[in-house]
Design an enzyme around this catalytic site. Structure first.
Site: not given
Length: 344
Positions: A123, A269, A300
């Site tokens: 990520c 993020h 996500n």
């Protein structure tokens, strides 16, 4: 006799000059996730802030989504694809070990023969790619760099895992970096904590999966061997993200020579709404700072989450060209990277 090597002659600085994103057509609400796990829409929203996510169809491959996002970023930058000197793709969900998907993308967008490679930093991948691209421009090895974050995490999601089934989505985000006379991408604060590598990992390694030994591999409710998926220790990751990443974010502000009061936007993020809210409090962000909350409808998307959130924040008018934004990526590794940028 030691030969004299010519020094690099790059631009004094680099900046983001264009951004673009692509979200798959199919929208998957929590109700679909609940067909496979014992939970509720209320529980998912309270734990993650996620109401829906996008899942890619068969034709929406890592390459296809990247090409769509790249085209928008290049158009936004006002340049031709032939002006791209390097393509960096951050992803963990391109299933071909070789060649790098970046080479296919570079060819298909008409970029000629740029440097092209993939990176795997979970990520934090996009921010890692951004840092590498900045270095190419200031080093003089590239005039414009295309940085893409792209994932098809639906391919790596265990639909029966109550802890992760609702988290992940698919998509691609891209930015074009170009030369700048003024600093527009600050110093990157980055690093890794390999002692925590098992907190976010793949359930089964590819070589173990290939063995097909049912006695040694996880199986689904039908008794069939499960495809490898992403798994995580939720509480451990949450604590690390909330406490450690707020510190890293502050270090990035300090390195850029600014305070939270100087920010116009915060683009972390998009892992979890609770993590975002906790970081806002820890950083004491003023109310005027626009905060990306794309996770609510995108989920996500790992390496794609920051550029997708950046694009949406700009498109909504919540942030505008020239604004100062703090970005931070963090995830599997565990790895992290944070920097301050001027928005395109």
């Amino acid at each position: 006799m030691t030969a004299k090597i010519n020094p690099s002659k790059g631009a004094p600085h680099a900046r983001i000059v264009g951004v673009g994103g692509y979200r798959p057509v199919r929208v998957v609400p929590n109700e679909v996730i609940l067909e496979h796990i014992d939970s509720s829409d209320e529980w998912i929203r309270s734990r993650s802030g996620i109401a829906s996510r996008h899942w890619a169809g068969p034709e929406e491959t890592v390459a296809e989504m990247s090409i769509e996002a790249a085209g928008k970023a290049i158009a936004d930058a006002g340049i031709d694809a032939s002006d791209i000197d390097a393509v960096v793709v951050a992803t963990v969900s391109h299933f071909k070990q070789t060649p790098a998907v970046a080479t296919e993308i570079a060819h298909r967008i008409g970029a000629g023969k740029p440097a092209a490679f993939d990176i795997s930093a979970g990520c934090a991948g996009f921010t890692y790619g951004l840092t590498l691209g900045k270095g190419m421009i200031t080093d003089g090895t590239a005039g414009h760099v295309l940085v893409i974050g792209v994932e098809r995490l639906s391919d790596l999601t265990d639909k029966e895992d109550r802890a992760t089934a609702f988290l992940f989505g698919d998509g691609a985000g891209a930015v074009v970096l170009g030369p700048s006379k003024e600093a527009a991408i600050g110093p990157t604060v980055w690093g890794s904590e390999g002692d925590k590598s098992q907190t976010i990992t793949q359930t089964v390694a590819w070589d173990e999966f290939r063995s097909g030994d049912v006695s040694q591999l996880p199986v689904d409710s039908k008794g069939e061997v499960k495809f490898p998926a992403i798994t995580q220790e939720g509480q451990a990751v949450f604590r690390w993200a909330v406490y450690e990443m707020a510190r890293v974010a502050q270090e990035a502000l300090d390195a850029a020579g600014i305070t939270s009061a100087d920010l116009d936007a915060f683009i972390p993020h998009q892992a979890n709404m609770r993590i975002i809210d906790s970081m806002i409090k820890a950083l004491k962000l003023p109310e005027h700072v626009a905060v990306a909350r794309d996770v609510e409808t995108t989920g996500n998307t790992s390496a794609a989450s920051i550029p997708l959130a950046m694009e949406r924040l700009l498109a909504s008018g919540a942030a505008k060209s020239g604004d100062t934004a703090l970005i931070i990526g963090f995830g599997a590794g565990l790895v992290y990277a944070a920097t301050v940028v001027t928005l395109p």
